[in-house]
Design a protein around this motif. Structure first.
Motif, mmCIF file in Angstrom:
data_model
loop_
_atom_site.group_PDB
_atom_site.id
_atom_site.type_symbol
_atom_site.label_atom_id
_atom_site.label_comp_id
_atom_site.label_asym_id
_atom_site.label_seq_id
_atom_site.Cartn_x
_atom_site.Cartn_y
_atom_site.Cartn_z
ATOM 1 N N LEU A 269 -0.402 -9.524 15.568
ATOM 2 C CA LEU A 269 -0.933 -9.614 16.924
ATOM 3 C C LEU A 269 -0.811 -11.024 17.477
ATOM 4 O O LEU A 269 -0.857 -11.220 18.698
ATOM 5 N N SER A 270 -0.667 -12.010 16.575
ATOM 6 C CA SER A 270 -0.505 -13.384 17.055
ATOM 7 C C SER A 270 0.869 -13.620 17.679
ATOM 8 O O SER A 270 1.055 -14.576 18.434
ATOM 9 N N ASP A 271 1.841 -12.752 17.373
ATOM 10 C CA ASP A 271 3.180 -12.879 17.952
ATOM 11 C C ASP A 271 3.831 -11.502 17.902
ATOM 12 O O ASP A 271 4.610 -11.191 16.987
ATOM 13 N N THR A 272 3.510 -10.668 18.875
ATOM 14 C CA THR A 272 4.001 -9.287 18.869
ATOM 15 C C THR A 272 5.487 -9.194 19.160
ATOM 16 O O THR A 272 6.087 -8.137 18.985
ATOM 17 N N GLY A 273 6.093 -10.283 19.566
ATOM 18 C CA GLY A 273 7.521 -10.253 19.865
ATOM 19 C C GLY A 273 8.393 -10.334 18.628
ATOM 20 O O GLY A 273 9.601 -10.084 18.704
ATOM 21 N N ARG A 274 7.829 -10.684 17.499
ATOM 22 C CA ARG A 274 8.603 -10.795 16.261
ATOM 23 C C ARG A 274 8.245 -9.656 15.325
ATOM 24 O O ARG A 274 7.066 -9.430 15.023
ATOM 25 N N HIS A 275 9.247 -8.939 14.885
ATOM 26 C CA HIS A 275 9.045 -7.839 13.955
ATOM 27 C C HIS A 275 9.534 -8.262 12.565
ATOM 28 O O HIS A 275 10.498 -9.024 12.433
ATOM 29 N N PHE A 276 8.893 -7.695 11.548
ATOM 30 C CA PHE A 276 9.234 -8.024 10.159
ATOM 31 C C PHE A 276 9.475 -6.731 9.394
ATOM 32 O O PHE A 276 8.905 -5.678 9.717
ATOM 33 N N ARG A 277 10.317 -6.847 8.391
ATOM 34 C CA ARG A 277 10.609 -5.700 7.527
ATOM 35 C C ARG A 277 9.703 -5.732 6.312
ATOM 36 O O ARG A 277 9.271 -6.794 5.866
ATOM 37 N N GLY A 278 9.462 -4.532 5.781
ATOM 38 C CA GLY A 278 8.647 -4.451 4.575
ATOM 39 C C GLY A 278 8.843 -3.127 3.877
ATOM 40 O O GLY A 278 9.543 -2.229 4.376
ATOM 41 N N TRP A 279 8.248 -3.017 2.702
ATOM 42 C CA TRP A 279 8.332 -1.808 1.894
ATOM 43 C C TRP A 279 6.950 -1.504 1.346
ATOM 44 O O TRP A 279 6.199 -2.414 1.014
ATOM 45 N N VAL A 280 6.632 -0.229 1.244
ATOM 46 C CA VAL A 280 5.349 0.166 0.677
ATOM 47 C C VAL A 280 5.324 -0.212 -0.801
ATOM 48 O O VAL A 280 6.182 0.214 -1.578
ATOM 49 N N ASP A 281 4.365 -1.051 -1.145
ATOM 50 C CA ASP A 281 4.221 -1.481 -2.538
ATOM 51 C C ASP A 281 3.402 -0.472 -3.332
ATOM 52 O O ASP A 281 3.768 -0.092 -4.434
ATOM 53 N N SER A 282 2.289 -0.031 -2.768
ATOM 54 C CA SER A 282 1.434 0.938 -3.458
ATOM 55 C C SER A 282 0.452 1.528 -2.466
ATOM 56 O O SER A 282 0.252 0.997 -1.365
ATOM 57 N N ILE A 283 -0.153 2.645 -2.857
ATOM 58 C CA ILE A 283 -1.134 3.341 -2.024
ATOM 59 C C ILE A 283 -2.441 3.423 -2.798
ATOM 60 O O ILE A 283 -2.457 3.799 -3.980
ATOM 61 N N SER A 284 -3.529 3.073 -2.150
ATOM 62 C CA SER A 284 -4.828 3.070 -2.815
ATOM 63 C C SER A 284 -5.234 4.492 -3.214
ATOM 64 O O SER A 284 -4.954 5.453 -2.493
ATOM 65 N N TYR A 285 -5.920 4.586 -4.346
ATOM 66 C CA TYR A 285 -6.402 5.880 -4.826
ATOM 67 C C TYR A 285 -7.921 5.975 -4.772
ATOM 68 O O TYR A 285 -8.511 6.845 -5.411
ATOM 69 N N GLY A 286 -8.553 5.103 -3.996
ATOM 70 C CA GLY A 286 -9.995 5.210 -3.878
ATOM 71 C C GLY A 286 -10.552 4.248 -2.853
ATOM 72 O O GLY A 286 -10.089 3.117 -2.737
ATOM 73 N N VAL A 287 -11.543 4.719 -2.097
ATOM 74 C CA VAL A 287 -12.280 3.880 -1.160
ATOM 75 C C VAL A 287 -13.763 4.189 -1.335
ATOM 76 O O VAL A 287 -14.140 5.212 -1.916
ATOM 77 N N MET A 288 -14.608 3.312 -0.824
ATOM 78 C CA MET A 288 -16.042 3.537 -0.896
ATOM 79 C C MET A 288 -16.443 4.630 0.082
ATOM 80 O O MET A 288 -16.194 4.505 1.292
ATOM 81 N N PRO A 289 -17.053 5.713 -0.393
ATOM 82 C CA PRO A 289 -17.503 6.743 0.552
ATOM 83 C C PRO A 289 -18.676 6.226 1.374
ATOM 84 O O PRO A 289 -19.537 5.517 0.867
ATOM 85 N N ASP A 290 -18.705 6.586 2.663
ATOM 86 C CA ASP A 290 -19.788 6.126 3.530
ATOM 87 C C ASP A 290 -20.622 7.282 4.079
ATOM 88 O O ASP A 290 -21.315 7.130 5.077
ATOM 89 N N ASP A 291 -20.521 8.431 3.408
ATOM 90 C CA ASP A 291 -21.277 9.581 3.904
ATOM 91 C C ASP A 291 -22.342 10.027 2.908
ATOM 92 O O ASP A 291 -22.688 11.203 2.832
ATOM 93 N N GLY A 292 -22.839 9.092 2.092
ATOM 94 C CA GLY A 292 -23.941 9.431 1.200
ATOM 95 C C GLY A 292 -23.520 9.889 -0.169
ATOM 96 O O GLY A 292 -24.364 10.334 -0.948
ATOM 97 N N GLY A 293 -22.229 9.816 -0.517
ATOM 98 C CA GLY A 293 -21.780 10.224 -1.831
ATOM 99 C C GLY A 293 -22.072 9.167 -2.877
ATOM 100 O O GLY A 293 -22.783 8.194 -2.640
#
Length: 359
Positions: A269-293
């Protein structure tokens, strides 16, 4: 008829506009399904705490806050004098101990020589005692025939007792000489201990210099020359400038076609005119539940924006940036990530970042 034709013509633009809107909507839905994107993303990089491994006062601090450093650059130097003196002292102790071992070895050699001489004396005394005993027995056989005098027999008997006493004395001397041989094993063991102390002193002297283990950027530097630094207590942080990542939170409904190696387009967002390439390194398999679990400590928490409507959970997707600008990327900076699952097979695995290749 004319009015009917006019009515049809008046409805035609509205119909075309409706069809155009539906087409645009279909295209948008298609793009959302095939190229999922999110602006809930931020820049991330690995960091380490720069900590000295020895205590001492900082005498040199050639870096400043937010400076970019290269691998091997000096970050700080602890006063080396106490550790240099400890090394000199340990080496002096080793020299003294070597001289002591040399002198002791000479003494041991003399003791061993004396012990060997005592053993030879025992053998000589044993031979003399045997000869005296044999002489006495021969004379005692000749005494009844008057071939020898009683005085000669008495002298032989006295000689036998004397040589026996000399043999016992020689044996005691041999035992004392053998017991006096001390050896240098204890001193040799001390030498190994001193050598270990020298190695530790050399290592501590080396630890007075803290150098950059990789190309990075100094952060959170809040000290200066003269400050006493404690061992294993952080002085500042070093950001790993070699590898940059974008952590993007995607809806769970978007994850089905995302996998390690999926290409991505990124911009900050600091420079929306410049785009960068990337690759998915990994996907998370867990987050903190916020609905009382159940609460699982250590997992990232991703808040849901609408609590009264059942919305899709979002999971962090770690994207390795292959064309990062170290002058633009900052940890925590807002970013936008657009993934291209359909293009994953169009790229060679060799083009993927190192972390992605491991998955």
């Amino acid at each position: 008829m004319i009015q009917t034709a006019l009515a049809r013509r008046s409805r035609l633009p509205a119909l075309l506009l409706t069809l155009a809107c539906l087409a645009v909507l279909g295209y948008v839905v298609y793009r959302l399904e095939t190229t999922p994107s999110t602006d809930d993303a931020y820049v991330y990089a690995d960091t380490i705490d720069v900590v000295p491994e020895v205590n001492g006062r900082i005498v040199e601090l050639p870096v400043h806050d937010n400076q970019l450093v290269k691998q091997g650059d000096l970050l700080l130097r602890i006063d080396p004098r106490p550790y240099r003196d400890a090394l000199v002292q340990a080496k002096a102790r080793l020299i003294t101990l070597d001289r002591q071992i040399e002198l002791t070895q000479r003494s041991v050699n003399a003791q061993e020589y004396e012990a060997a001489s005592a053993v030879a004396g025992v053998e000589r005394a044993r031979a003399q005692a045997k000869q005296a005993g044999d002489t006495l027995r021969r004379l005692e056989k000749l005494l009844p025939g008057g071939y020898v005098s009683i005085e000669s027999v008495d002298q032989a008997r006295t000689a036998q007792r004397s040589t026996g006493a000399e043999l016992n004395t020689a044996r005691l001397q041999a035992q004392r000489a053998a017991a006096a041989v001390s050896g240098v094993d204890a001193l040799v063991a001390q030498r190994a201990e001193v050598e270990a102390q020298i190695s530790i002193a050399e290592l501590n002297l080396e630890f007075t210099e803290v150098r950059a283990p990789f190309d990075g950027r100094v952060a959170a530097l809040r000290t200066t020359v003269g400050q006493f630094a404690s061992a294993y207590k952080p002085v500042f942080t070093l950001i790993d400038a070699r590898h940059w990542y974008i952590v993007a939170n995607f809806r769970e409904t978007d994850l089905k076609d995302i996998q390690a190696g999926t290409p991505a387009t990124l911009y900050l967002l600091s420079d929306t005119g410049r785009h960068f390439r990337g690759w998915v390194d990994s996907i998370s398999y867990g987050v903190m539940p916020d609905d009382g679990g159940a609460v699982v400590e250590g997992l990232p928490r991703v808040q849901r924006s609408i609590n009264w409507v059942r919305v899709s959970q979002r999971f962090p997707v770690k994207i390795a940036v292959t064309t990062a600008d170290s002058g633009l990327f900052r940890i925590g900076a807002s970013a936008v990530a657009i993934l291209h699952p359909g293009e994953a097979e169009a790229h060679s695995p060799a083009d993927a970042p190192p972390h992605a290749q491991q998955h």
